[in-house]
Scaffold this motif. Structure first.
Motif, PDB file in Angstrom:
ATOM      1  N   PHE A 206       0.850  -1.220   0.072  1.00 38.32           N
ATOM      2  CA  PHE A 206       0.199   0.073  -0.050  1.00 38.32           C
ATOM      3  C   PHE A 206       1.022   1.167  -0.047  1.00 38.32           C
ATOM      4  CE2 PHE A 206      -3.129  -3.223   1.393  1.00 38.32           C
ATOM      5  CZ  PHE A 206      -4.075  -2.924   0.608  1.00 38.32           C
ATOM      6  N   HIS A 207       2.217   1.204  -0.247  1.00 38.14           N
ATOM      7  CA  HIS A 207       3.047   2.370  -0.274  1.00 38.14           C
ATOM      8  C   HIS A 207       3.012   2.938   0.985  1.00 38.14           C
ATOM      9  CE1 HIS A 207       3.320   1.054  -4.533  1.00 38.14           C
ATOM     10  NE2 HIS A 207       2.074   1.139  -4.788  1.00 38.14           N
ATOM     11  N   VAL A 208       3.088   2.522   1.926  1.00 36.06           N
ATOM     12  CA  VAL A 208       3.239   3.134   3.167  1.00 36.06           C
ATOM     13  C   VAL A 208       4.594   2.997   3.885  1.00 36.06           C
ATOM     14  CG1 VAL A 208       2.276   3.200   5.645  1.00 36.06           C
ATOM     15  CG2 VAL A 208       0.739   2.617   3.755  1.00 36.06           C
ATOM     16  N   SER A 221      -3.020   6.331   1.649  1.00 32.06           N
ATOM     17  CA  SER A 221      -2.361   5.033   1.733  1.00 32.06           C
ATOM     18  C   SER A 221      -2.543   4.268   3.064  1.00 32.06           C
ATOM     19  CB  SER A 221      -0.979   5.185   1.206  1.00 32.06           C
ATOM     20  OG  SER A 221      -0.691   5.702   0.026  1.00 32.06           O
TER      21      SER A 221
END
Length: 300
Positions: A206-208, A221
């Motif tokens: 989730f591109h966190v 995100s």
């Protein structure tokens, strides 16, 4: 003599047991038989104290260290305290415990023929918290929950004399679901302790970044990641819900409260649009009552 009255002489035990009121679900509600309530509170006292040792949240003054035979100079050494606590736990099963909360636990252990394994699991979970602060995969997190959460449900079944393999399986699903919900509620607090219970592989998906979890409010995100994990928790709670229908009487209501507390907490997280960073979203009493009713009717 009740478990609560046995520990009254030490004010530090009162402070530990008083934390039961802050839990997501009732620990030992008044509608249960007195013997069950006493035994559940004795187990809660153990679980709360071992968590407080692992989190460094012990009452000031060093009373717990003195009870466990740890010098005040080492009272802040959590691993040393956990080692001493585990040694005192063994005295519950074979000897005379030093700590008042473990002395209160001993009659419960004997009366209900409880085994050391679930208690040792909770100690090991807190020891792991000192050594492991990140989880790479969801399976790694589930293995942690096997130690940190599932023993509690197994102890409830043992105390009420209702353990079967199928009930234990359902109970494990509920307890793991509840643990994941708690992790989601406490993302900011856990980060302050340098712990992240969101699997690294999911954060990457989730591109966190870790820095995103330190923000005052969650970006898109982070919200998407929290929604993903909340759905996992809800599926676990749903998997465990048939446990409620497998028992009768007041135990049915107690277990419905556990399941409903988790589902209501997931709803509160969703109502906050999955922004858990300002603080833990808490369900309303009305929502909790609705979830209890649905769970009892088998609609959960």
């Amino acid at each position: 003599m009740s478990a609560s009255s046995r520990v009254r002489p030490d004010s530090t035990t009162d402070a530990t047991l008083d934390k039961a009121a802050d839990e997501n679900f009732p620990v030992a509600p008044a509608f249960l038989p007195r013997a069950w309530r006493d035994d559940l509170m004795a187990v809660y006292g153990f679980a709360r104290l071992v968590d407080d040792i692992g989190d460094g949240d012990l009452a000031p003054g060093g009373a717990d260290a003195r009870h466990l035979g740890v010098s005040l100079e080492r009272a802040d050494d959590r691993l040393a305290m956990l080692d001493a606590f585990e040694a005192d736990l063994h005295r519950v099963f074979d000897g005379t415990p030093r700590h008042p909360l473990l002395r209160a636990l001993q009659p419960t252990v004997r009366r209900r023929s409880l085994t050391p394994e679930p208690f040792l699991g909770l100690v090991q979970a807190n020891r792991q918290d000192q050594l492991v602060t990140r989880y790479e995969t969801y399976d790694d997190l589930l293995a942690y929950c096997e130690l940190s959460a599932n023993p509690v449900g197994r102890l409830v079944l043992a105390i009420t004399g209702t353990s079967t393999p199928e009930r234990i399986r359902r109970s494990d699903a509920v307890c793991t679901g509840l643990q994941i919900v708690e992790h989601l509620q406490d993302v900011a607090e856990d980060l302050g302790r340098d712990r992240i219970y969101l699997p690294a592989e999911d954060m990457k998906q989730f591109h966190v970044q870790e820095a995103d979890l330190a923000a005052p409010t969650a970006g898109a995100s982070v919200r998407a990641l929290v929604a993903f994990e909340a759905d996992r928790a809800l599926r676990l709670l749903n998997e465990g819900t048939p446990l409620v229908g497998s028992v009768h009487g007041r135990l049915k209501l107690l277990l419905a409260g556990f399941v409903a507390g988790g589902k209501a907490a997931v709803h509160a997280i969703a109502a906050a649009k999955y922004d858990v960073l300002p603080g833990p979203p808490k369900p309303t009493k009305l929502r909790l009552l609705r979830e209890v009713g649905a769970t009892l009717r088998g609609e959960g």
